[in-house]
Design an enzyme around this catalytic site. Structure first.
Site, PDB file in Angstrom:
ATOM      1  N   ASN A   1     -14.250  14.296   1.105  1.00  0.00           N
ATOM      2  CA  ASN A   1     -14.755  13.640   0.501  1.00  0.00           C
ATOM      3  C   ASN A   1     -16.339  13.837   0.737  1.00  0.00           C
ATOM      4  O   ASN A   1     -17.209  14.694   1.575  1.00  0.00           O
ATOM      5  CB  ASN A   1     -14.102  12.662   1.589  1.00  0.00           C
ATOM      6  CG  ASN A   1     -15.117  11.361   1.334  1.00  0.00           C
ATOM      7  OD1 ASN A   1     -14.795  11.094   0.039  1.00  0.00           O
ATOM      8  ND2 ASN A   1     -15.175  10.163   2.453  1.00  0.00           N
ATOM      9  N   THR A   2     -17.057  13.073  -0.222  1.00  0.00           N
ATOM     10  CA  THR A   2     -17.980  13.316  -0.100  1.00  0.00           C
ATOM     11  C   THR A   2     -18.685  11.430   0.476  1.00  0.00           C
ATOM     12  O   THR A   2     -18.026  10.400  -0.449  1.00  0.00           O
ATOM     13  CB  THR A   2     -19.464  13.074  -1.606  1.00  0.00           C
ATOM     14  OG1 THR A   2     -20.687  13.038  -0.911  1.00  0.00           O
ATOM     15  CG2 THR A   2     -18.769  12.706  -2.703  1.00  0.00           C
ATOM     16  N   HIS A   3     -19.558  11.890   1.444  1.00  0.00           N
ATOM     17  CA  HIS A   3     -20.172  10.590   2.006  1.00  0.00           C
ATOM     18  C   HIS A   3     -21.831  10.012   2.092  1.00  0.00           C
ATOM     19  O   HIS A   3     -22.637  11.077   2.357  1.00  0.00           O
ATOM     20  CB  HIS A   3     -19.404   9.898   2.988  1.00  0.00           C
ATOM     21  CG  HIS A   3     -20.047   8.435   3.874  1.00  0.00           C
ATOM     22  ND1 HIS A   3     -18.719   7.840   3.353  1.00  0.00           N
ATOM     23  CD2 HIS A   3     -20.483   8.089   4.817  1.00  0.00           C
ATOM     24  CE1 HIS A   3     -19.406   6.313   3.927  1.00  0.00           C
ATOM     25  NE2 HIS A   3     -20.365   6.691   4.997  1.00  0.00           N
TER      26      HIS A   3
ATOM     27  N   ASP B   1     -13.915   8.393   6.812  1.00  0.00           N
ATOM     28  CA  ASP B   1     -15.644   9.170   6.644  1.00  0.00           C
ATOM     29  C   ASP B   1     -15.888  10.142   8.262  1.00  0.00           C
ATOM     30  O   ASP B   1     -16.387   9.292   8.907  1.00  0.00           O
ATOM     31  CB  ASP B   1     -16.715   8.206   6.705  1.00  0.00           C
ATOM     32  CG  ASP B   1     -16.232   7.352   5.591  1.00  0.00           C
ATOM     33  OD1 ASP B   1     -15.712   7.931   4.664  1.00  0.00           O
ATOM     34  OD2 ASP B   1     -17.213   6.057   5.672  1.00  0.00           O
TER      35      ASP B   1
ATOM     36  N   ARG C   1     -10.865   4.088  -1.909  1.00  0.00           N
ATOM     37  CA  ARG C   1      -9.384   3.668  -1.289  1.00  0.00           C
ATOM     38  C   ARG C   1      -8.811   4.380   0.354  1.00  0.00           C
ATOM     39  O   ARG C   1      -9.393   5.630   0.039  1.00  0.00           O
ATOM     40  CB  ARG C   1      -7.958   3.458  -1.542  1.00  0.00           C
ATOM     41  CG  ARG C   1      -8.048   2.487  -2.854  1.00  0.00           C
ATOM     42  CD  ARG C   1      -7.373   1.223  -2.578  1.00  0.00           C
ATOM     43  NE  ARG C   1      -6.842   0.250  -3.864  1.00  0.00           N
ATOM     44  CZ  ARG C   1      -7.489  -1.173  -3.390  1.00  0.00           C
ATOM     45  NH1 ARG C   1      -7.985  -1.024  -2.977  1.00  0.00           N
ATOM     46  NH2 ARG C   1      -8.133  -1.927  -4.775  1.00  0.00           N
TER      47      ARG C   1
ATOM     48  N   ARG D   1       0.682  -1.304  -0.234  1.00  0.00           N
ATOM     49  CA  ARG D   1       0.307   0.202  -0.006  1.00  0.00           C
ATOM     50  C   ARG D   1       0.767   1.270   0.014  1.00  0.00           C
ATOM     51  O   ARG D   1       0.464   2.533  -0.828  1.00  0.00           O
ATOM     52  CB  ARG D   1      -1.044   0.323   1.057  1.00  0.00           C
ATOM     53  CG  ARG D   1      -1.916  -0.934   1.081  1.00  0.00           C
ATOM     54  CD  ARG D   1      -2.974  -0.381   2.117  1.00  0.00           C
ATOM     55  NE  ARG D   1      -2.878   1.441   2.573  1.00  0.00           N
ATOM     56  CZ  ARG D   1      -4.812   1.193   1.195  1.00  0.00           C
ATOM     57  NH1 ARG D   1      -5.536   0.470   1.147  1.00  0.00           N
ATOM     58  NH2 ARG D   1      -5.054   2.225   1.212  1.00  0.00           N
TER      59      ARG D   1
ATOM     60  N   ASP E   1      -9.983  12.930   7.210  1.00  0.00           N
ATOM     61  CA  ASP E   1      -8.756  13.129   7.906  1.00  0.00           C
ATOM     62  C   ASP E   1      -8.172  11.524   8.464  1.00  0.00           C
ATOM     63  O   ASP E   1      -8.854  10.657   7.568  1.00  0.00           O
ATOM     64  CB  ASP E   1      -8.566  13.093   9.551  1.00  0.00           C
ATOM     65  CG  ASP E   1      -9.737  12.353  10.442  1.00  0.00           C
ATOM     66  OD1 ASP E   1     -10.290  11.441   9.649  1.00  0.00           O
ATOM     67  OD2 ASP E   1     -10.271  12.767  11.076  1.00  0.00           O
TER      68      ASP E   1
HETATM   69  C1  GRF Z   1     -21.333   8.226  -4.024  1.00  0.00           C
HETATM   70  O1  GRF Z   1     -22.612   7.949  -3.638  1.00  0.00           O
HETATM   71  C2  GRF Z   1     -20.451   8.392  -3.131  1.00  0.00           C
HETATM   72  O2  GRF Z   1     -20.580   9.500  -1.698  1.00  0.00           O
HETATM   73  C3  GRF Z   1     -19.475   6.574  -2.486  1.00  0.00           C
HETATM   74  O3  GRF Z   1     -19.667   6.267  -3.925  1.00  0.00           O
HETATM   75  C4  GRF Z   1     -21.174   7.056  -4.905  1.00  0.00           C
HETATM   76  C5  GRF Z   1     -19.416   7.157  -5.887  1.00  0.00           C
HETATM   77  O4  GRF Z   1     -20.598   7.521  -6.847  1.00  0.00           O
HETATM   78  N1  GRF Z   1     -18.501   7.135  -1.669  1.00  0.00           N
HETATM   79  P1  GRF Z   1     -20.072   8.727  -8.446  1.00  0.00           P
HETATM   80  O5  GRF Z   1     -19.293   7.685  -9.073  1.00  0.00           O
HETATM   81  O6  GRF Z   1     -19.506   9.300  -8.250  1.00  0.00           O
HETATM   82  O7  GRF Z   1     -21.364   7.958  -9.242  1.00  0.00           O
END
Ligand code: GRF
Length: 211
Positions: free
Chosen positions: A114-116, A152, A98, A72, A148
């Site tokens: 990040n988007t979660h 998440d 990852r 890694r 961080d």
């Molecule tokens: C999103 O819902 C994101 O929050 C999650 O994986 C998905 C990715 O979707 N971690 P995309 O590849 O942007 O369509």
């Protein structure tokens, strides 16, 4: 008259279809005041659909697969080096599956976002939508946060709720969450790019735009 600051340079990392990347590219395209440009799209999955969005927008791509490296650490060192060639100011994780170590984060301190697909701290991890559905919550949603070293976990920039319907499947619920992510992620990237995100411990304050 003072000169406008140069646009922030964004690296976007994707592992999947890249609809969030597409939404970000469109938002930048439509908003002259966005204050950022995507300079490179990276992936750990060669052939990830998200790369097509990058190519369509004439953005450089970088493919660094874990399987091609001894461990890694070597993989991440290569990813850092290949991204650094494009001198990004901000790194956007848009469906990047990852974990990144402290070494990566130290390179772009408080500049990895990040988007979660849940309302953190509920349902951390890679199966957030399915876990929310299985738990039986009535409301879940979208969280955009700084990254961080924990999964998440970093300081939250913005969240929005999505109601769970009785007849939801994981796919239908994820689709509605993604529709929210497609607005929230670009909005937060814009704030970060324009220096409007102030971090104090776990707390994020949004600063007024400078005139
Ligand atoms: C999103 O819902 C994101 O929050 C999650 O994986 C998905 C990715 O979707 N971690 P995309 O590849 O942007 O369509």
């Amino acid at each position: 008259m003072s000169e406008a600051p140069r646009p922030a340079r964004l690296a976007v990392l994707v592992s999947g279809t890249g609809t969030n990347l597409a939404a970000l590219l469109a938002a930048i395209d439509e908003d002259p005041a966005f204050g950022a440009e995507v300079v490179v799209v990276g992936t750990d999955r060669p052939g990830a659909g998200g790369l097509d969005h990058a190519r369509a927008a004439d953005v450089a791509t970088v493919e660094v697969a874990l399987a091609d490296h001894v461990d890694r650490r070597a993989w991440e060192d290569e990813l850092i080096a290949r991204l650094a060639e494009h001198e990004p100011d901000v790194v956007v994780l848009a469906g990047f599956m990852r974990l990144l170590s402290g070494t990566f984060l130290a390179r772009w301190p408080d500049r990895v976002i990040n988007t979660h697909p849940s309302l953190l701290p509920a349902f951390r991890g890679a199966s957030a939508v399915g876990d929310a559905l299985a738990y039986g919550v009535k409301v879940t949603g979208s969280t955009v946060h700084l990254v961080d070293e924990e999964v998440d976990h970093g300081p939250i920039i913005a969240q929005r709720a999505v109601e769970v319907r009785d007849d939801d499947t994981e796919a239908s619920l994820h689709e509605r969450i993604k529709a929210i992510e497609h607005e929230l992620l670009p909005r937060c990237v814009k704030l970060l790019s324009r220096g409007q995100v102030a971090v104090e411990g776990r707390h994020v304050r949004i600063l007024e735009a400078s005139k």
